[in-house]
Design an enzyme around this catalytic site. Structure first.
Site, PDB file in Angstrom:
ATOM      1  N   ARG A 141     -76.520   5.813  20.208  1.00 23.44           N
ATOM      2  CA  ARG A 141     -77.974   5.904  20.238  1.00 23.44           C
ATOM      3  C   ARG A 141     -78.497   5.594  21.629  1.00 23.44           C
ATOM      4  O   ARG A 141     -77.795   4.995  22.455  1.00 23.44           O
ATOM      5  CB  ARG A 141     -78.606   5.027  19.161  1.00 23.44           C
ATOM      6  CG  ARG A 141     -78.093   3.611  19.132  1.00 23.44           C
ATOM      7  CD  ARG A 141     -78.653   2.894  17.899  1.00 23.44           C
ATOM      8  NE  ARG A 141     -78.430   1.472  17.990  1.00 23.44           N
ATOM      9  CZ  ARG A 141     -78.837   0.602  17.089  1.00 23.44           C
ATOM     10  NH1 ARG A 141     -79.504   1.011  16.031  1.00 23.44           N
ATOM     11  NH2 ARG A 141     -78.611  -0.684  17.233  1.00 23.44           N
ATOM     12  N   ASP A 190     -66.679  -6.490  10.278  1.00 26.35           N
ATOM     13  CA  ASP A 190     -65.663  -5.696  10.985  1.00 26.35           C
ATOM     14  C   ASP A 190     -66.189  -4.918  12.190  1.00 26.35           C
ATOM     15  O   ASP A 190     -65.416  -4.277  12.898  1.00 26.35           O
ATOM     16  CB  ASP A 190     -64.988  -4.724  10.007  1.00 26.35           C
ATOM     17  CG  ASP A 190     -65.984  -3.776   9.345  1.00 26.35           C
ATOM     18  OD1 ASP A 190     -67.180  -3.788   9.724  1.00 26.35           O
ATOM     19  OD2 ASP A 190     -65.566  -3.023   8.441  1.00 26.35           O
ATOM     20  N   GLY A 191     -67.502  -4.915  12.391  1.00 25.68           N
ATOM     21  CA  GLY A 191     -68.042  -4.199  13.543  1.00 25.68           C
ATOM     22  C   GLY A 191     -68.033  -2.689  13.399  1.00 25.68           C
ATOM     23  O   GLY A 191     -68.307  -1.960  14.355  1.00 25.68           O
ATOM     24  N   GLY A 211     -73.596  -7.210  16.383  1.00 24.16           N
ATOM     25  CA  GLY A 211     -72.329  -7.433  15.698  1.00 24.16           C
ATOM     26  C   GLY A 211     -71.499  -6.175  15.586  1.00 24.16           C
ATOM     27  O   GLY A 211     -70.290  -6.219  15.389  1.00 24.16           O
ATOM     28  N   LYS A 233     -72.826   2.450  17.926  1.00 24.85           N
ATOM     29  CA  LYS A 233     -72.977   1.620  16.732  1.00 24.85           C
ATOM     30  C   LYS A 233     -71.768   1.880  15.835  1.00 24.85           C
ATOM     31  O   LYS A 233     -71.497   3.022  15.482  1.00 24.85           O
ATOM     32  CB  LYS A 233     -74.279   1.984  16.012  1.00 24.85           C
ATOM     33  CG  LYS A 233     -74.582   1.064  14.837  1.00 24.85           C
ATOM     34  CD  LYS A 233     -76.043   1.165  14.449  1.00 24.85           C
ATOM     35  CE  LYS A 233     -76.321   0.422  13.148  1.00 24.85           C
ATOM     36  NZ  LYS A 233     -77.709   0.617  12.711  1.00 24.85           N
ATOM     37  N   ASP A 274     -85.232  -9.206  14.110  1.00 24.07           N
ATOM     38  CA  ASP A 274     -84.171  -8.654  14.966  1.00 24.07           C
ATOM     39  C   ASP A 274     -84.168  -7.133  14.906  1.00 24.07           C
ATOM     40  O   ASP A 274     -83.450  -6.490  15.671  1.00 24.07           O
ATOM     41  CB  ASP A 274     -82.796  -9.202  14.560  1.00 24.07           C
ATOM     42  CG  ASP A 274     -82.519  -9.029  13.075  1.00 24.07           C
ATOM     43  OD1 ASP A 274     -83.331  -9.486  12.267  1.00 24.07           O
ATOM     44  OD2 ASP A 274     -81.485  -8.418  12.729  1.00 24.07           O
ATOM     45  N   ASN A 275     -84.955  -6.558  14.003  1.00 26.38           N
ATOM     46  CA  ASN A 275     -85.003  -5.103  13.874  1.00 26.38           C
ATOM     47  C   ASN A 275     -86.344  -4.543  14.327  1.00 26.38           C
ATOM     48  O   ASN A 275     -86.696  -3.421  13.971  1.00 26.38           O
ATOM     49  CB  ASN A 275     -84.729  -4.692  12.426  1.00 26.38           C
ATOM     50  CG  ASN A 275     -83.283  -4.966  12.019  1.00 26.38           C
ATOM     51  OD1 ASN A 275     -82.406  -5.098  12.875  1.00 26.38           O
ATOM     52  ND2 ASN A 275     -83.033  -5.054  10.739  1.00 26.38           N
TER      53      ASN A 275
HETATM   54  P1  AMP Z   1     -78.858  -5.281  10.352  1.00 28.93           P
HETATM   55  O1  AMP Z   1     -79.490  -5.765   9.088  1.00 28.93           O
HETATM   56  O2  AMP Z   1     -78.047  -4.022  10.200  1.00 28.93           O
HETATM   57  O3  AMP Z   1     -79.848  -5.167  11.459  1.00 28.93           O
HETATM   58  O4  AMP Z   1     -77.777  -6.374  10.773  1.00 28.93           O
HETATM   59  C1  AMP Z   1     -78.054  -7.739  10.874  1.00 28.93           C
HETATM   60  C2  AMP Z   1     -76.991  -8.436  11.661  1.00 28.93           C
HETATM   61  O5  AMP Z   1     -75.692  -8.238  11.059  1.00 28.93           O
HETATM   62  C3  AMP Z   1     -76.846  -7.944  13.102  1.00 28.93           C
HETATM   63  O6  AMP Z   1     -76.501  -9.022  13.906  1.00 28.93           O
HETATM   64  C4  AMP Z   1     -75.719  -6.943  12.994  1.00 28.93           C
HETATM   65  O7  AMP Z   1     -75.087  -6.738  14.224  1.00 28.93           O
HETATM   66  C5  AMP Z   1     -74.805  -7.619  11.975  1.00 28.93           C
HETATM   67  N1  AMP Z   1     -73.945  -6.651  11.268  1.00 28.93           N
HETATM   68  C6  AMP Z   1     -74.324  -5.758  10.325  1.00 28.93           C
HETATM   69  N2  AMP Z   1     -73.263  -5.023   9.907  1.00 28.93           N
HETATM   70  C7  AMP Z   1     -72.186  -5.452  10.612  1.00 28.93           C
HETATM   71  C8  AMP Z   1     -70.802  -5.090  10.652  1.00 28.93           C
HETATM   72  N3  AMP Z   1     -70.290  -4.124   9.887  1.00 28.93           N
HETATM   73  N4  AMP Z   1     -70.006  -5.760  11.520  1.00 28.93           N
HETATM   74  C9  AMP Z   1     -70.496  -6.723  12.307  1.00 28.93           C
HETATM   75  N5  AMP Z   1     -71.780  -7.115  12.311  1.00 28.93           N
HETATM   76  C10 AMP Z   1     -72.623  -6.492  11.477  1.00 28.93           C
HETATM   77 MG    MG Z   2     -80.270  -4.931  13.188  1.00 29.69          MG
END
Ligand code: AMP
Ligand code: MG
Length: 522
Positions: free
Chosen positions: A196, A138-139, A105, A126, A273-274
């Site tokens: 990264r 917002d990505g 995301g 990232k 997913d992590n």
């Molecule tokens: P994470 O817990 O950081 O591994 O994120 C879990 C999911 O949320 C993944 O699909 C990420 O890409 C998405 N995600 C986290 N933060 C954002 C963000 N600021 N914008 C878009 N997607 C996000």
């Molecule tokens: Mg993640």
């Protein structure tokens, strides 16, 4: 741009099916494992820090790193020739529940670089803007979390813990709005982009998603691709390759979590997913480092209730995640026996690592029997009961003289006089038992010291140290980031003059946001 020496083969998108639609419109992506999407340019990309070690592995010298193009490429405003940006599609179990499609995301891969030594490095931004997987978000990423990812990736590498790497930290010159504690107080913060690197960013969830959709053909294609690209040593295993591959993933995951337990690292969000298919530490979010030893501690405020991802349960959670992966892979197996064998491999390797780490951390020639494991368990119980700093206590033990057992070497590790007094009799008893065990050990004192010094770091990225560097950086002063980056290059060596970085958590940091608790909101 002329970038002749850079060789990108982008095999992930060359060999695997992609999404027909391009661009960031949010959507369900089926039958494809990636979507082409460009980074969104930022206002003023500025290089704040980089890893000369990773750059050297990529074959990149100062001319490239210090060129104006570098910050533009790694801020998302330009591409080197050969880069073809994409976001990967994957799913995951989050906090024990299937969450469906997640995907990158806020991560965008720029390409897969073939380094001069032949190794492959997928380079990924990232915080580079929206993708089809951004859902409502917002990505983007804030400077504080980007500094944490940048510093910790490289610190873990120098600690000898398998990890994704961090090449660069680029400030965007834009602000990002975050409600850090989800309490209705959003604030604008400086934004940043980390680049990264890893040979592969495939996660357990990459395989779970096609399986969840009943797309066994795509699942099989992805597994065979992963074996061919990321586990070439298994490519000749024929019909056995899937079983051997799963066993390898189990083994690497066991080794990984054992390292985390050895150095006192808490990942904080061990969703499927992590978890990297290569057994690398991936996705540095609300992670933390254990100060006073507490197996129940979690740095993640989102997890404060259930404490699913607390320090002490990380091995069990890793195992549970592997059972999810096994479930996803089951369509590829006629018989579940190889999947059970893989899971058993995790248990066996984890037990072996636990014995090895017990011997190394306590300075024993070997972990001989259950008594040695009990010696470690009793010691950890004392650290917990006495609220003792994990890093300082293990380092203190290096100076322990079995001829003259004395608590003095551990004084530094206490946070509270009361807790010290409470645990003192047990600690004195334990030191006697330890001294006795050392008498029958084959290592001489110099060998013991060497063994313990290599297993017990002096410097880890304590949460409050990162926070100090972040607060300076938010004022525009990167010196704290650079200083930490430098100290953490040699984490097992005492570095005179750098006592500050080896000290225990100061009182101000005990309950401070960013030090004792972190949110996913980054
Ligand atoms: P994470 O817990 O950081 O591994 O994120 C879990 C999911 O949320 C993944 O699909 C990420 O890409 C998405 N995600 C986290 N933060 C954002 C963000 N600021 N914008 C878009 N997607 C996000
Ligand atoms: Mg993640």
């Amino acid at each position: 741009m002329n970038t002749e020496p850079l060789r990108f083969d982008n095999r992930f998108i060359q060999d695997l099916p992609g999404d027909e639609e391009t661009g960031p419109r949010v959507r369900d992506v089926r039958g494809a494992v990636w979507s082409a999407v460009m980074p969104t340019p930022v206002a003023a990309p500025t290089l704040l820090a980089y890893s000369p070690e990773l750059a050297a592995q990529l074959g990149w010298g100062p001319d490239l790193l210090e060129s104006a193009d570098f910050a533009r490429v790694f801020g998302g405003n330009a591409l080197y020739e050969g880069m073809q940006p994409w976001a990967a599609n994957y799913g995951g179990h989050q906090f024990g529940h299937w969450a469906g499609q997640l995907g990158d995301g806020r991560a965008i891969s720029l390409g897969e670089l073939l380094a001069p030594d032949g190794l492959r490095w997928e380079l990924q931004l990232k915080g580079a803007g929206r993708t089809p997987y951004s859902r409502g978000a917002d990505g983007r990423a804030v400077l504080r979390s980007s500094i944490r990812e940048f510093l910790c990736s490289e610190a873990m590498h120098h600690l000898g813990v398998p990890t994704t790497r961090a090449l660069s930290l680029v400030g965007t010159g834009e602000s990002v709005v975050r409600d850090m504690f989800y309490d209705g107080h959003p604030a604008a913060e400086p934004g940043a982009v980390v680049c990264r690197g890893a040979p592969s960013f495939l996660r357990f969830g990459s395989f779970e998603l096609p399986a969840s959709r009943g797309d066994s053909a795509l699942l099989r294609q992805l597994v065979d691709f992963c074996i061919a690209r990321d586990f070439p040593e298994l490519a000749d295993a024929g019909a056995e390759r899937h079983a051997q591959w799963f066993a390898q993933v189990c083994e690497r995951t066991a080794v990984l979590v054992a390292h985390w337990m050895r150095v006192g690292f808490v990942h904080g969000v061990m969703n499927t997913d992590n978890l990297s298919i290569l057994g690398l530490t991936i996705d540095y979010g609300p992670y933390g480092w254990v100060d006073d030893y507490d197996p129940d501690w979690t740095p993640n405020t989102t997890d404060a209730q259930g404490r699913r991802y607390r320090f002490g349960t990380q091995p069990q959670v890793a195992y549970w995640n592997l059972t999810r992966l096994a479930q996803a892979l089951s369509p590829l197996f006629d018989d579940v026996a190889p999947l059970h064998a893989g899971l058993a491999r995790f248990q066996a390797v984890h037990a072996r690592c636990e014995r090895d780490d017990t011997a190394a951390k306590l300075g024993l020639d070997a972990c001989r029997d259950a008594d040695d494991l009990a010696l470690m368990a009793d010691w950890l119980q004392i650290l917990h009961d006495g609220e003792m700093d994990m890093t300082l206590a293990f380092r203190g033990l290096i100076d322990f003289d079995p001829q003259a057992p004395d608590v003095a070497v551990l004084e530094e590790a206490f946070y509270s006089a009361d807790r010290r007094a409470g645990v003192l009799p047990a600690l004195q008893g334990w030191l006697q038992a330890y001294a006795q065990r050392l008498q029958s050990d084959r290592l001489d004192p110099a060998q013991r010291r060497q063994r313990m010094s290599a297993a017990n770091p002096v410097y880890v990225l304590r949460n409050w140290l990162a926070q100090e560097a972040i607060e300076l950086a938010e004022q525009g002063d990167l010196s704290g980031v650079h200083a930490l980056q430098d100290v953490l290059r040699r984490p097992y060596e005492v570095q005179p003059g750098r006592e500050h970085y080896a000290g225990k958590r100061p009182e101000w940091a005990r309950d401070k946001a960013g030090c004792s608790m972190l949110s996913c909101s980054s």
